[in-house]
Scaffold this active site. Structure first.
Site, short mmCIF file in Angstrom:
data_model
loop_
_atom_site.label_atom_id
_atom_site.label_comp_id
_atom_site.label_asym_id
_atom_site.label_seq_id
_atom_site.Cartn_x
_atom_site.Cartn_y
_atom_site.Cartn_z
CE1 TYR A 54 -6.98 4.52 -5.26
CE2 TYR A 54 -5.34 2.81 -5.52
CZ TYR A 54 -6.56 3.24 -5.04
OH TYR A 54 -7.36 2.37 -4.32
CD GLN A 177 -9.41 -2.85 -3.14
OE1 GLN A 177 -8.83 -1.83 -2.84
NE2 GLN A 177 -9.16 -3.51 -4.27
#
Length: 324
Positions: A54, A177
């Site tokens: 990220y 996830q």
């Protein structure tokens, strides 16, 4: 806040977690991001999720810095690896080399001695699953990682990994996830069942469909100024949701939410949490007020009648297959 066990482990996570995919270290200034993290913690959220990729590590730095204000044992810190972190052939994937090196790098960026949940961000077809699982097990034995999980693996890959872990007597993966919201429901077709059999819980991302399930985007209208869809840095994924039929359905869902004195986002989050295998729904936030609103979803009770009405409305959207 309410808490659920993560899979068959003893780890308890808040039903809503806070993530940092398209915000922290990118579109949201660090000061605002920290305010969101502090508000989430204040309201009982104990699950905080990020990833090394990220914004090339910047999100880990912001999240780790904000959480250092609190006792380390009071929250669950999760990060991930898989995507490229350099230009070299070994700067990506799930090889033992990349896993070991990126764990150390994430620990430094997060400013902590251990990661609560270390996740494989995607499946690596170039690396034997056994190699990946052994490396994760070694990190756990060293105390650098407490639990391990995956993200966006197929039902078959989950089943295979569980079998290998048992055969090698390795510590099991405890979480998956995946993306999951009212429009993207692929995990209902096998992934949830495979996860349950493997003892894994879901920590789903994008439960509000990149903000579409807040009702801020209206049919036939331009995206509101300052929204994710109006930001060139963050609109790549959300654009696939901005279809007329999808936006018309969100209007109907918002009206339905009003009949139970809830907002659309609260209805959408409560709908996700109706699944017992889902341990936590990871929200993103650019303002503390959004967290205050969303957190009320954990107390929203959805009747069978209301759930049936939701399904009838969602049936109006056909062949939804956004790019992921």
């Amino acid at each position: 806040m309410k808490y659920r066990k993560l899979g068959n482990s003893g780890l308890k996570v808040s039903e809503l977690g806070l993530g940092s995919w398209l915000t922290y270290g990118t579109a949201t200034e660090a000061e605002t991001a920290q305010a969101c993290i502090h508000k989430a913690y204040e309201l009982g959220i104990n699950f905080f999720d990020t990833a090394n990729a990220y914004n090339n590590g910047e999100a880990e730095k912001v999240m780790g810095g904000a959480l250092r204000a609190y006792t380390r044992s009071s929250y669950v810190l999760a990060t991930k690896l898989f995507f490229p972190m350099g230009s070299g052939p070994n700067d990506r994937g799930l090889s033992r080399k990349h896993i070991m090196e990126q764990c150390e790098a994430s620990l430094k960026r997060l400013g902590t001695d251990y990661i609560d949940l270390y996740q494989c961000h995607r499946f690596d077809s170039d690396t034997p699953v056994e190699e990946t699982l052994r490396a994760l097990d070694d990190l756990t034995a060293q105390g650098k990682v407490l639990y391990t999980g995956i993200s966006e693996w197929s039902a078959e890959q989950i089943t295979d990994a569980s079998r290998i872990s048992k055969e090698l007597n390795l510590r099991p993966l405890i979480s998956n996830q995946p993306i999951y919201n009212m429009f993207e429901r692929y995990i209902e077709q096998g992934v949830v069942q495979a996860s349950e059999q493997a003892g894994m819980g879901q920590v789903v991302f994008s439960p509000l469909a990149q903000g579409v399930l807040t009702g801020k985007y209206k049919p036939g209208q331009a995206a509101p100024a300052g929204s994710r869809a109006a930001n060139e840095k963050t609109n790549g994924v959300i654009n696939s949701y901005l279809r007329e039929d999808v936006l018309q359905v969100t209007q109907k869902l918002e009206q339905l939410a009003g009949t139970v004195d809830a907002t659309l986002s609260q209805l959408a989050l409560a709908w996700v949490l109706r699944q017992p295998n889902i341990s936590s729904a990871i929200i993103g936030s650019s303002r503390p007020a959004q967290i205050v609103e969303n957190i009320k979803a954990v107390d929203l009770v959805l009747t069978d009648e209301l759930l049936a009405q939701v399904e009838n409305i969602l049936a109006e959207v056909k062949d939804f297959a956004p790019a992921r």
